[in-house]
Design a protein around this motif. Structure first.
Motif, PDB file in Angstrom:
ATOM      1  N   MET A   1       0.817  -1.213   0.000  1.00 33.70           N
ATOM      2  CA  MET A   1       0.000   0.000   0.000  1.00 33.70           C
ATOM      3  C   MET A   1       0.856   1.270   0.000  1.00 33.70           C
ATOM      4  O   MET A   1       0.344   2.363   0.188  1.00 33.70           O
ATOM      5  CB  MET A   1      -0.952  -0.010   1.196  1.00 33.70           C
ATOM      6  N   TYR A   2       2.168   1.086  -0.201  1.00 33.21           N
ATOM      7  CA  TYR A   2       3.073   2.226  -0.238  1.00 33.21           C
ATOM      8  C   TYR A   2       2.818   3.041  -1.500  1.00 33.21           C
ATOM      9  O   TYR A   2       2.583   2.441  -2.541  1.00 33.21           O
ATOM     10  CB  TYR A   2       4.527   1.726  -0.214  1.00 33.21           C
TER      11      TYR A   2
ATOM     12  N   THR B   1       0.867   5.248   0.302  1.00 27.33           N
ATOM     13  CA  THR B   1      -0.211   5.663   1.198  1.00 27.33           C
ATOM     14  C   THR B   1       0.007   5.129   2.607  1.00 27.33           C
ATOM     15  O   THR B   1      -0.118   5.874   3.581  1.00 27.33           O
ATOM     16  CB  THR B   1      -1.573   5.180   0.656  1.00 27.33           C
ATOM     17  N   LEU B   2       0.311   3.843   2.711  1.00 30.84           N
ATOM     18  CA  LEU B   2       0.599   3.212   3.998  1.00 30.84           C
ATOM     19  C   LEU B   2       1.961   2.545   3.908  1.00 30.84           C
ATOM     20  O   LEU B   2       2.266   1.902   2.909  1.00 30.84           O
ATOM     21  CB  LEU B   2      -0.456   2.159   4.343  1.00 30.84           C
TER      22      LEU B   2
ATOM     23  N   ASP C   1       3.198   1.436  10.006  1.00 31.58           N
ATOM     24  CA  ASP C   1       2.193   2.460  10.290  1.00 31.58           C
ATOM     25  C   ASP C   1       1.098   1.891  11.182  1.00 31.58           C
ATOM     26  O   ASP C   1       0.765   0.701  11.099  1.00 31.58           O
ATOM     27  CB  ASP C   1       1.528   2.960   8.999  1.00 31.58           C
TER      28      ASP C   1
ATOM     29  N   ILE D   1      -9.810   2.758   1.677  1.00 32.57           N
ATOM     30  CA  ILE D   1      -8.925   1.695   2.132  1.00 32.57           C
ATOM     31  C   ILE D   1      -9.630   0.927   3.241  1.00 32.57           C
ATOM     32  O   ILE D   1     -10.172   1.529   4.176  1.00 32.57           O
ATOM     33  CB  ILE D   1      -7.587   2.276   2.606  1.00 32.57           C
TER      34      ILE D   1
ATOM     35  N   ARG E   1      -6.995  -1.114  -1.010  1.00 29.71           N
ATOM     36  CA  ARG E   1      -7.945  -0.137  -1.534  1.00 29.71           C
ATOM     37  C   ARG E   1      -9.067  -0.920  -2.215  1.00 29.71           C
ATOM     38  O   ARG E   1      -8.809  -1.846  -2.981  1.00 29.71           O
ATOM     39  CB  ARG E   1      -7.256   0.784  -2.542  1.00 29.71           C
TER      40      ARG E   1
ATOM     41  N   ASP F   1      -1.865   0.058  -3.629  1.00 27.54           N
ATOM     42  CA  ASP F   1      -1.413   1.339  -4.168  1.00 27.54           C
ATOM     43  C   ASP F   1      -0.035   1.209  -4.816  1.00 27.54           C
ATOM     44  O   ASP F   1       0.315   1.991  -5.679  1.00 27.54           O
ATOM     45  CB  ASP F   1      -1.383   2.398  -3.069  1.00 27.54           C
ATOM     46  N   ASN F   2       0.728   0.226  -4.386  1.00 29.37           N
ATOM     47  CA  ASN F   2       2.051  -0.023  -4.959  1.00 29.37           C
ATOM     48  C   ASN F   2       1.845  -0.792  -6.275  1.00 29.37           C
ATOM     49  O   ASN F   2       1.317  -1.902  -6.278  1.00 29.37           O
ATOM     50  CB  ASN F   2       2.893  -0.848  -3.981  1.00 29.37           C
TER      51      ASN F   2
END
Length: 176
Positions: free
Chosen positions: A96-97, A99-100, A104, A120, A133, A148-149
């Motif tokens: 999720m990088y 964004t996360l 985290d 998300i 997501r 997101d990655n």
């Protein structure tokens, strides 16, 4: 140090004058997080579970690992959900990088289990927790689950009845 100078410096750095050698009387600056009255804090349970932002993290059991304090007013800006329906989890992995990120902390609203917008969510897929997501096709109602990655694959056209959504991520805390 002159009182007026100390007051200006305290105001500039948003600290109490007593921290700069001034008197402790009264409150001469805005209420900070660590000075918040206990009645203004809400404690959200943290679980010793890591939601995988990758290929999935197996969960044997969900054990509480303390609580995370939030100022009540701030929490209300994030969600109207009662605090006993919220939880804090840690993210594991990089799918999720940016964004996360790995490590985290995320605040999950367990009352938001039906996706109605691109957001998300924390999902349980075959006993593995994942944070992804999720978007809903407005015509078919089917879900697209994606990272997101771009190095990770997406799952288009998922049946929402076969997807166990545990809640929507409404906040992220990150160590710098």
């Amino acid at each position: 140090m002159q009182e007026a100078d100390r007051r200006k410096i305290a105001d500039h750095f948003n600290v109490a004058e007593y921290e700069l050698g001034g008197p402790r009387e009264g409150r001469d600056h805005p209420l900070g997080f660590f000075e918040a009255e206990p009645s203004n804090l809400i404690f959200v349970r943290r679980y010793d579970v890591r939601a995988s932002a990758g290929h999935g993290s197996l969960v044997d059991q969900e054990l509480s690992n303390g609580e995370v304090p939030f100022q009540a007013a701030h929490l209300k800006t994030l969600t109207p959900t009662p605090h006993d329906r919220l939880s804090v989890l840690s993210v594991k992995g990089d799918s999720m990088y940016p964004t996360l990120a790995d490590g985290d902390d995320i605040l999950v609203d367990q009352d938001e289990r039906q996706p109605h917008r691109d957001a998300i969510y924390v999902l349980r897929l075959e006993d593995a927790l994942q944070v992804k997501r999720v978007s809903v096709n407005p015509i078919t109602g089917r879900l697209t689950i994606k990272s997101d990655n771009p190095l990770y694959e997406s799952w288009p056209d998922c049946d929402p009845r076969r997807t166990d959504i545990l809640g929507r991520v409404v906040w992220v805390g990150r160590r710098l």
